[in-house]
Design an enzyme around this catalytic site. Structure first.
Site, short mmCIF file in Angstrom:
data_model
loop_
_atom_site.label_atom_id
_atom_site.label_comp_id
_atom_site.label_asym_id
_atom_site.label_seq_id
_atom_site.Cartn_x
_atom_site.Cartn_y
_atom_site.Cartn_z
N ASP A 192 0.82 -1.24 0.00
CA ASP A 192 0.00 -0.06 -0.15
C ASP A 192 0.89 1.21 0.07
OD1 ASP A 192 -2.48 2.07 1.03
OD2 ASP A 192 -3.13 0.07 0.47
N HIS A 202 -3.32 5.95 4.44
CA HIS A 202 -3.97 4.73 3.88
C HIS A 202 -3.29 3.34 4.37
CE1 HIS A 202 -6.07 2.09 0.75
NE2 HIS A 202 -6.98 2.77 0.64
N SER A 217 -10.97 -1.22 0.22
CA SER A 217 -9.77 -1.19 0.63
C SER A 217 -9.66 -1.47 2.26
CB SER A 217 -9.10 0.41 0.67
OG SER A 217 -8.50 0.71 -0.52
#
Length: 479
Positions: free
Chosen positions: A167, A204, A415
Site C-alpha cells: 500500500d 491509507h 480497501s
C-alpha cells in the site's frame, strides 16, 4: 454513474506521473473505466515480444506511415516479471496508438489461442471508475474507539501470523497508536506538501495496518510503500515491486492488497502480474485482495483471480458491506468472482497526526445523492464537503473544505474491508495453531454463518466480533 470523480482523479494521477502519458480505457456505457500508459504495450519476453514488435511494426508501416524505429523496446529486461514494455510511436505527438496495435495482433492471438499483448494498466488503490477509495477520510476524536475495536489478545513474536500490506507507507508517528507498536515497514517519505497539508492517500496504509492490528492483535504486520505516487503504479512496475516486497522479508502468511484495476477483457488478468501470480500459486501465502469501488460486476484484478479455477485456492477477493452491515456498500464491486463481503463503510482506524495535528484539504466533493443510485445515507453524500478537484468549483466561488487530523479517522472502501478479512484469517491461524493460511481461510469460511443479499444473490459475510454497525439515520454515530 457520473464519471466526475474518475476525471478528477485522472488529472491528479497524471500530475503525480509527470513523465508518463496516460490515457483512459473504453467502457461499455461510453465512460472510461481504467487508465493505461499511452503509446506502450506489454508482451512476454523472448519470442512473443519479437512477434509483437514485428507484427505491430509491419501494421503501422503499412497503415500509418510510421518508420520502423517508432516500434521499439524500452530498455533490457531486468526483473522476474518476464514482461517487456514495447513503445509504439511517440505519445507526445497526441494520437494514442495502443488500440490500433491491439487490433493488429488479434489475428496472431487467435492463431495461438493465447493473449500476446496487453495495455500497460495503471494499478491504483481500489481504483477503477472512481480511481480512488469509496470516499475521503473524516476526522474522528481520539476519545472515540476504533471500529472494529481492538480484540482481546496480545502480541507474541513466536506465534504471530505474518501479514504483508502492499500500500502506501506508514506515517512517521504511527507507533504512537498502541495497536501499531509492533508494526514494521516503510515510512511514507513525504506526508505533506509544501504548505504542510496532508497529501492524498497518505495514511491509507497506516489505516489498513490499524484495522489488521485491531482484528488480530497477534499479527506481525509489515507495510511496504509501493503506492506512494497518488496511490498508483504502472502494471509493468507493479509485478517487480511485488517480487521485491516478498524477497525482502520472505513470503508471508497473508498479503493484504487494496489496489487493482479493471481491464478491457473479463478473463484476461494482468500480464505484468502473470509471473508473480504463478509463483504465489506455488507458495502457501494467501493473497487477500480488494474487489474495488466501481459498483460494478466487471472483474477487478488481481482480486478477480479468485474467480479463475487455477487461482481460487491462493486468492480471496473481498467486497464491502454498508455501514449497517446488512447489504453491500453502494460503491462495492460484486459478482461471482467476489468471494466474501465484510464491513467496509465508515470504519474507524489510525490515520496521521498523532504527534501534531495535521491539516487535510478535501480533493473531491460529495454528491446531492448517491452517485450509484442507492437510497441509503451513504458516503457519496455524507459528510458534506467541497473538494479542490471538483469541476466548476471556481465558477461558484465554493472554497474547498479543510479538516484537521490528530490520530484517528473514519474511512470507507473495499480497501478497508480487505484487512478486516485478512485479520480474521490471521486470527483464525493463531487461535487454532494453524500454520497454513489457506486452510485457515477454508476453516473460517466454513464456520461463517452470516450472509447478505447482494444484487439478488446470497453471499458469505464475515463480521468481526468487535465491529459495531453504524446508524443509517445518523451516520456519525455508532450503534
Amino acid at each position: 454513474m457520473a464519471p466526475q470523480r474518475f476525471h478528477e482523479q485522472f488529472d491528479h494521477i497524471q500530475r503525480a506521473m509527470p513523465g508518463t502519458a496516460l490515457a483512459m480505457g473504453p467502457y461499455d456505457d461510453g465512460d472510461a473505466h481504467f487508465l493505461y500508459e499511452k503509446g506502450v504495450v506489454l508482451a512476454r519476453d523472448g519470442e512473443e515480444a519479437r512477434l509483437v514488435e514485428d507484427t505491430v511494426r509491419a501494421h503501422f508501416t503499412e497503415t500509418a506511415g510510421l518508420v520502423p524505429d517508432h516500434v521499439r523496446r524500452d530498455g533490457p529486461h531486468t526483473n522476474r516479471t518476464g514482461v517487456t514494455r514495447i513503445r509504439i510511436g511517440d505519445p507526445a505527438e497526441g494520437a494514442d496508438t495502443v488500440p490500433h496495435a491491439l487490433r493488429a495482433l488479434r489475428e496472431a492471438e487467435a492463431r495461438r489461442s493465447r493473449r500476446l499483448v496487453s495495455r500497460n494498466h495503471v494499478v491504483h488503490i481500489a481504483g477503477g471508475v472512481n480511481a480512488c477509495p469509496g470516499d475521503e477520510p473524516v476526522p474522528v476524536a481520539r476519545t472515540q474507539p476504533a471500529n472494529p475495536a481492538v480484540a482481546e489478545g496480545r502480541y507474541d513474536a513466536d506465534t504471530a501470523a505474518r501479514v504483508l500490506v502492499i500500500d502506501t507507507g506508514l506515517v512517521h508517528d504511527h507507533d504512537a497508536y498502541p495497536p501499531l507498536a509492533h508494526t514494521a515497514g516503510d515510512i511514507e517519505p513525504a506526508e505533506t506538501d509544501a504548505d504542510g497539508v496532508l497529501r492524498q492517500y497518505v495514511g491509507h496504509g497506516t489505516f489498513i495496518a490499524g484495522i489488521l492490528a485491531a482484528v488480530a492483535p497477534n499479527t506481525a504486520v509489515t507495510v511496504r510503500n509501493t503506492l506512494s505516487d497518488a496511490g498508483a503504479i504502472l502494471e509493468s512496475e507493479f509485478g517487480a515491486r511485488l517480487f521485491a516486497a516478498v524477497d525482502e522479508g520472505g513470503w508471508p502468511d497473508i498479503i493484504s492488497l487494496s489496489a487493482g484495476t479493471t481491464t478491457e477483457g473479463v478473463t484476461d488478468g494482468l500480464l505484468g502480474l502473470d509471473a508473480f501470480m504463478r509463483e504465489l500459486r506455488e507458495q502457501r501465502t494467501l493473497l487477500v485482495a480488494a474487489a474495488g469501488n466501481n459498483s460494478s460486476h466487471a472483474p477487478f484484478w488481481p482480486a478477480a483471480y479468485a474467480g479463475l479455477p487455477e487461482y481460487a485456492d491462493s486468492v480471496l477477493s473481498v467486497g464491502a458491506l454498508s455501514a449497517d452491515g446488512e447489504s453491500e456498500a453502494c460503491f462495492s464491486n460484486h459478482g461471482p468472482w467476489v468471494q466474501v463481503f465484510a464491513p467496509g463503510e465508515r470504519l474507524t482506524s489510525a490515520l496521521a497526526g498523532f504527534d501534531t495535528p495535521v491539516p487535510y484539504i478535501y480533493q473531491h466533493s460529495t454528491y446531492d445523492g448517491c452517485r450509484f443510485d442507492y437510497d441509503y445515507s451513504c458516503t457519496c453524500q455524507f459528510p458534506r464537503h467541497t473538494g479542490v478537484l471538483s469541476e466548476g468549483r471556481e465558477s461558484t466561488g465554493a472554497k474547498p473544505h479543510q479538516v484537521m487530523f490528530d490520530g484517528l479517522a473514519q474511512w470507507s472502501g473495499t480497501s478497508f474491508a480487505t484487512p478486516v478479512v485478512a485479520g480474521l484469517v490471521a486470527a483464525h491461524m493463531t487461535a487454532y495453531g494453524e500454520r497454513d493460511p489457506r486452510a485457515a481461510r477454508d476453516g473460517l469460511l466454513a464456520a461463517a454463518t452470516g450472509s447478505a443479499e447482494v444484487r439478488g444473490a446470497r453471499v458469505p459475510v464475515l463480521r468481526p466480533p468487535t465491529w459495531r454497525p453504524v446508524s443509517v439515520a445518523d451516520p456519525a454515530v455508532p450503534v
